[in-house]
Write a protein that holds these residues in place. Structure first.
Motif, PDB file in Angstrom:
ATOM      1  N   ALA A  28      41.242  43.283  40.131  1.00 30.65           N
ATOM      2  CA  ALA A  28      41.941  42.008  39.938  1.00 30.65           C
ATOM      3  C   ALA A  28      43.159  42.156  39.047  1.00 30.65           C
ATOM      4  N   HIS A  29      43.109  43.121  38.147  1.00 35.21           N
ATOM      5  CA  HIS A  29      44.222  43.278  37.212  1.00 35.21           C
ATOM      6  C   HIS A  29      45.381  44.031  37.824  1.00 35.21           C
ATOM      7  N   LEU A  30      45.136  44.610  38.992  1.00 34.28           N
ATOM      8  CA  LEU A  30      46.191  45.391  39.621  1.00 34.28           C
ATOM      9  C   LEU A  30      47.200  44.483  40.308  1.00 34.28           C
ATOM     10  N   GLY A  31      48.421  44.934  40.307  1.00 31.71           N
ATOM     11  CA  GLY A  31      49.463  44.176  40.978  1.00 31.71           C
ATOM     12  C   GLY A  31      49.378  44.344  42.480  1.00 31.71           C
ATOM     13  N   TRP A  32      50.197  43.603  43.170  1.00 30.51           N
ATOM     14  CA  TRP A  32      50.218  43.677  44.621  1.00 30.51           C
ATOM     15  C   TRP A  32      50.609  45.076  45.072  1.00 30.51           C
TER      16      TRP A  32
END
Ligand SMILES: [Zn+2]
Ligand SMILES: [Zn+2]
Length: 60
Positions: A28-32
Motif C-alpha cells: 500500500a505504501h508503494l507508489g503507482w
C-alpha cells in the motif's frame, strides 16, 4: 473449506512473497508502478530458506 481462503502461506511457499501477493496492504505504501524492494530482492536473489514455510502437502 468452501469459499474459505486461508490467510496463511501453504507449505513450500515463501512466506514473504505469499503475503505480498495476497495482502494488498503490504504494498500500500508503494507508489503507482513502484517496485517492492523485498519482492525484487527475492526475484533476483531467490527466497531465503528461513522464509520457506516448512512441511509438505503429502503428495509424495
Ligand atoms: Zn520470496
Ligand atoms: Zn512486495
Amino acid at each position: 473449506m468452501p469459499g474459505t481462503i486461508a490467510m496463511s502461506p501453504p507449505p513450500g511457499e515463501c512466506a514473504q512473497c505469499w503475503r505480498h501477493a495476497y495482502d494488498r496492504e503490504v504494498h500500500a505504501h508503494l507508489g503507482w508502478r513502484e517496485d517492492c524492494p523485498e519482492c525484487v530482492d527475492h526475484m533476483v536473489t531467490g527466497h531465503p530458506p528461513h522464509l520457506i514455510v516448512p512441511g509438505r502437502r503429502g503428495w509424495w
